[in-house]
Design an enzyme around this catalytic site. Structure first.
Site, PDB file in Angstrom:
ATOM      1  N   LYS A 183      -8.403   5.622 -19.386  1.00 17.22           N
ATOM      2  CA  LYS A 183      -8.712   6.096 -20.740  1.00 17.22           C
ATOM      3  C   LYS A 183      -7.489   5.939 -21.651  1.00 17.22           C
ATOM      4  O   LYS A 183      -7.011   4.843 -21.839  1.00 17.22           O
ATOM      5  CB  LYS A 183      -9.224   7.536 -20.646  1.00 17.22           C
ATOM      6  CG  LYS A 183     -10.313   7.747 -19.578  1.00 17.22           C
ATOM      7  CD  LYS A 183     -11.532   6.911 -19.856  1.00 17.22           C
ATOM      8  CE  LYS A 183     -12.676   6.941 -18.848  1.00 17.22           C
ATOM      9  NZ  LYS A 183     -12.560   7.461 -17.536  1.00 17.22           N
ATOM     10  N   ASP A 220      -7.305  18.399 -15.226  1.00 17.94           N
ATOM     11  CA  ASP A 220      -7.573  17.006 -15.591  1.00 17.94           C
ATOM     12  C   ASP A 220      -7.207  16.871 -17.072  1.00 17.94           C
ATOM     13  O   ASP A 220      -7.873  17.423 -17.945  1.00 17.94           O
ATOM     14  CB  ASP A 220      -9.058  16.704 -15.337  1.00 17.94           C
ATOM     15  CG  ASP A 220      -9.425  15.259 -15.658  1.00 17.94           C
ATOM     16  OD1 ASP A 220      -8.758  14.644 -16.512  1.00 17.94           O
ATOM     17  OD2 ASP A 220     -10.406  14.763 -15.076  1.00 17.94           O
ATOM     18  N   TYR A 280     -16.515  15.827 -16.501  1.00 14.78           N
ATOM     19  CA  TYR A 280     -17.001  14.465 -16.296  1.00 14.78           C
ATOM     20  C   TYR A 280     -18.040  14.484 -15.176  1.00 14.78           C
ATOM     21  O   TYR A 280     -17.815  15.084 -14.112  1.00 14.78           O
ATOM     22  CB  TYR A 280     -15.812  13.558 -15.933  1.00 14.78           C
ATOM     23  CG  TYR A 280     -16.236  12.205 -15.449  1.00 14.78           C
ATOM     24  CD1 TYR A 280     -17.095  11.414 -16.210  1.00 14.78           C
ATOM     25  CD2 TYR A 280     -15.811  11.725 -14.221  1.00 14.78           C
ATOM     26  CE1 TYR A 280     -17.508  10.180 -15.753  1.00 14.78           C
ATOM     27  CE2 TYR A 280     -16.214  10.475 -13.764  1.00 14.78           C
ATOM     28  CZ  TYR A 280     -17.069   9.718 -14.532  1.00 14.78           C
ATOM     29  OH  TYR A 280     -17.481   8.493 -14.073  1.00 14.78           O
ATOM     30  N   ARG A 313       0.862  -1.196   0.000  1.00 12.24           N
ATOM     31  CA  ARG A 313       0.000   0.000   0.000  1.00 12.24           C
ATOM     32  C   ARG A 313       0.894   1.241   0.000  1.00 12.24           C
ATOM     33  O   ARG A 313       0.585   2.238  -0.639  1.00 12.24           O
ATOM     34  CB  ARG A 313      -0.952   0.007   1.199  1.00 12.24           C
ATOM     35  CG  ARG A 313      -1.718   1.316   1.338  1.00 12.24           C
ATOM     36  CD  ARG A 313      -2.966   1.260   2.220  1.00 12.24           C
ATOM     37  NE  ARG A 313      -2.856   0.413   3.381  1.00 12.24           N
ATOM     38  CZ  ARG A 313      -2.134   0.682   4.481  1.00 12.24           C
ATOM     39  NH1 ARG A 313      -1.448   1.812   4.569  1.00 12.24           N
ATOM     40  NH2 ARG A 313      -2.102  -0.164   5.485  1.00 12.24           N
TER      41      ARG A 313
HETATM   42  N1  PLP Z   1     -11.814  12.600 -15.485  1.00  8.86           N
HETATM   43  C1  PLP Z   1     -12.386  12.438 -16.680  1.00  8.86           C
HETATM   44  C2  PLP Z   1     -12.244  13.509 -17.729  1.00  8.86           C
HETATM   45  C3  PLP Z   1     -13.130  11.288 -16.964  1.00  8.86           C
HETATM   46  O1  PLP Z   1     -13.714  11.156 -18.163  1.00  8.86           O
HETATM   47  C4  PLP Z   1     -13.271  10.297 -15.945  1.00  8.86           C
HETATM   48  C5  PLP Z   1     -14.056   9.070 -16.182  1.00  8.86           C
HETATM   49  O2  PLP Z   1     -14.748   8.956 -17.175  1.00  8.86           O
HETATM   50  C6  PLP Z   1     -12.662  10.518 -14.710  1.00  8.86           C
HETATM   51  C7  PLP Z   1     -11.922  11.669 -14.508  1.00  8.86           C
HETATM   52  C8  PLP Z   1     -12.800   9.518 -13.595  1.00  8.86           C
HETATM   53  O3  PLP Z   1     -11.929   8.456 -13.808  1.00  8.86           O
HETATM   54  P1  PLP Z   1     -12.206   6.946 -13.337  1.00  8.86           P
HETATM   55  O4  PLP Z   1     -13.454   6.479 -14.025  1.00  8.86           O
HETATM   56  O5  PLP Z   1     -10.980   6.216 -13.739  1.00  8.86           O
HETATM   57  O6  PLP Z   1     -12.395   7.000 -11.848  1.00  8.86           O
END
Ligand code: PLP
Length: 395
Positions: free
Chosen positions: A205, A180, A107, A54
């Protein structure tokens, strides 16, 4: 696994950063250290600092060092999901009573996190238009706002944030900028070089790239643009271990393998997206195409300045409303109907009922006739034919 090799170009860093040949065997590929614990040479005699997985694991360390190198940051941290990484940033850097500026397009799960999880923990937020630096500046509460959080391009409307402009506005009031970078990827955009303090990814992704892993990454810049955060890396390291939402060894290995081909995959995602967009803009069933590569896109000039190319994500609104959008999503043969994005295979989805259902009734609600496309790296002609057939039958 620190390296003294000169790793200048992006693809070289993706293939080599953090990835020396295994010291025990010479294995060229970083092994999957599938272990929870490590033999100590006497109490406290740790080999390479490894004590318990961890806290740290060599496969994870390789991925963390690789991400830091790709984003041009000081430290990288990887997590069990993108949201686990985001949560760790918030818990590590914010306290009860602090405030965050969040984007008006993001998101759905990110907004849900700020609206329902962070808020319940005493961290309030305001929503600002990330296309407008003045709007972001006006939403910052001096001394109280600790983070400005943006996506660029945004999910799902492909909005573009002026990263340098927002960084300057955030820093002027003592706040950090988090970007992000999931949609753009480390290959197409370098937020830290533009002034961002922290970069996050859903490695689920493009970084993983093959729709076979859930993960997240956080990279901290060497120099943070606001005072009071000089120990940000230590705070995140502490919280990563104290909360424990870490990426496991096999998941770390999958993302590390994905990153090795990120540059060439992204070039092909961009090539295909451009072909698909070219077809969609004149399609009679399409109302509007959202793609930052289009000259009429409001963020086009900015995207051209801060991105290498315009990415593989495309959204469209279709004529015929929600009924038509849902029908198109269900009618393709090669485009798979499913959530997520960024894999080698093309995906299609209806954000209002799928990825963004959780923002229904909030200021982040998306158009009901929106269809989101994650353009894969199949043959562009096949993708276009398939989409064309679905749109012509139902759009
Ligand atoms: N940020 C973006 C732009 C996303 O599209 C997503 C998920 O679709 C996330 C964060 C969250 O990531 P995760 O689904 O791996 O927790």
């Amino acid at each position: 696994m620190t390296s003294s090799r000169r790793l200048n170009g992006f693809a070289t860093r993706a293939i080599h950063a953090g990835q020396e040949a295994d010291p025990a065997t010479g294995s060229v590929v970083v092994p999957i250290y599938q272990t929870s614990t490590y033999k100590q040479d006497g109490v406290g005699g740790l080999r390479g600092g490894y004590e318990y997985s961890r806290s740290a694991n060599p496969t994870r360390t390789a991925l963390e060092e690789c991400f830091a190198a790709l984003e041009g940051g000081e430290r990288g941290f990887v997590f069990a999901s993108g949201l686990a990484g985001q949560d760790t940033v918030v818990r590590a850097l914010l306290n009860h009573g602090d405030h965050v500026v969040v984007p008006n397009d993001a998101y759905g799960g990110t907004y849900r996190y700020f609206n329902r999880v962070a808020r319940a923990g005493g961290i309030d937020h305001s929503i600002a238009s990330i296309h407008d630096v003045d709007d972001v500046r006006a939403a910052i509460r001096p001394g109280v706002t600790k983070l400005v959080w943006v996506e660029s391009p945004t999910n799902p409307l492909l909005g573009i944030a002026d990263i340098a402009g927002i960084a300057e506005a955030a820093h002027a009031e003592g706040a950090l900028l988090v970007v992000d970078n999931t949609f753009a990827t480390s290959y197409l955009q370098s937020p830290i070089a533009l002034g961002a303090d922290i970069v996050t990814h859903s490695t689920t992704k493009y970084a993983g790239g093959h729709s076979d892993v859930i993960g997240g990454a956080v990279v901290i810049a060497k120099e943070l643009g606001a005072k009071g955060f000089s120990d940000a890396s230590e705070r995140i390291e502490f919280h990563q271990n104290a909360i424990g939402g870490v990426a496991g060894p096999f998941d770390s290995w999958l993302v590390l393998r994905g990153l090795k081909t990120l540059a060439i995959r992204m070039e092909q995602h961009c090539n295909n997206a451009e072909r698909v967009v070219e077809h969609l803009v004149s399609h009679p069933a399409v109302e509007r195409v959202y793609y930052p590569g289009l000259p009429e896109h409001p963020g086009h000039m900015l995207a051209a300045k801060q991105m290498r190319r315009f990415g593989g994500m495309v959204s469209v609104t279709v004529k015929g409303g929600e009924r038509a959008a849902v029908a198109v999503c269900g009618a393709t043969q090669i485009w798979t109907l499913g959530e997520s994005l960024g894999g080698v295979e093309s995906l299609i989805e209806h954000p209002a009922r799928m990825t963004h259902a959780s923002v229904s009734g909030t200021p982040l609600e998306v158009p009901r006739n929106l269809v989101r496309l994650s353009v894969g790296i199949e043959d562009a002609d096949d993708l276009i034919d398939d989409l064309d057939a679905a749109l012509s039958a139902h759009g």
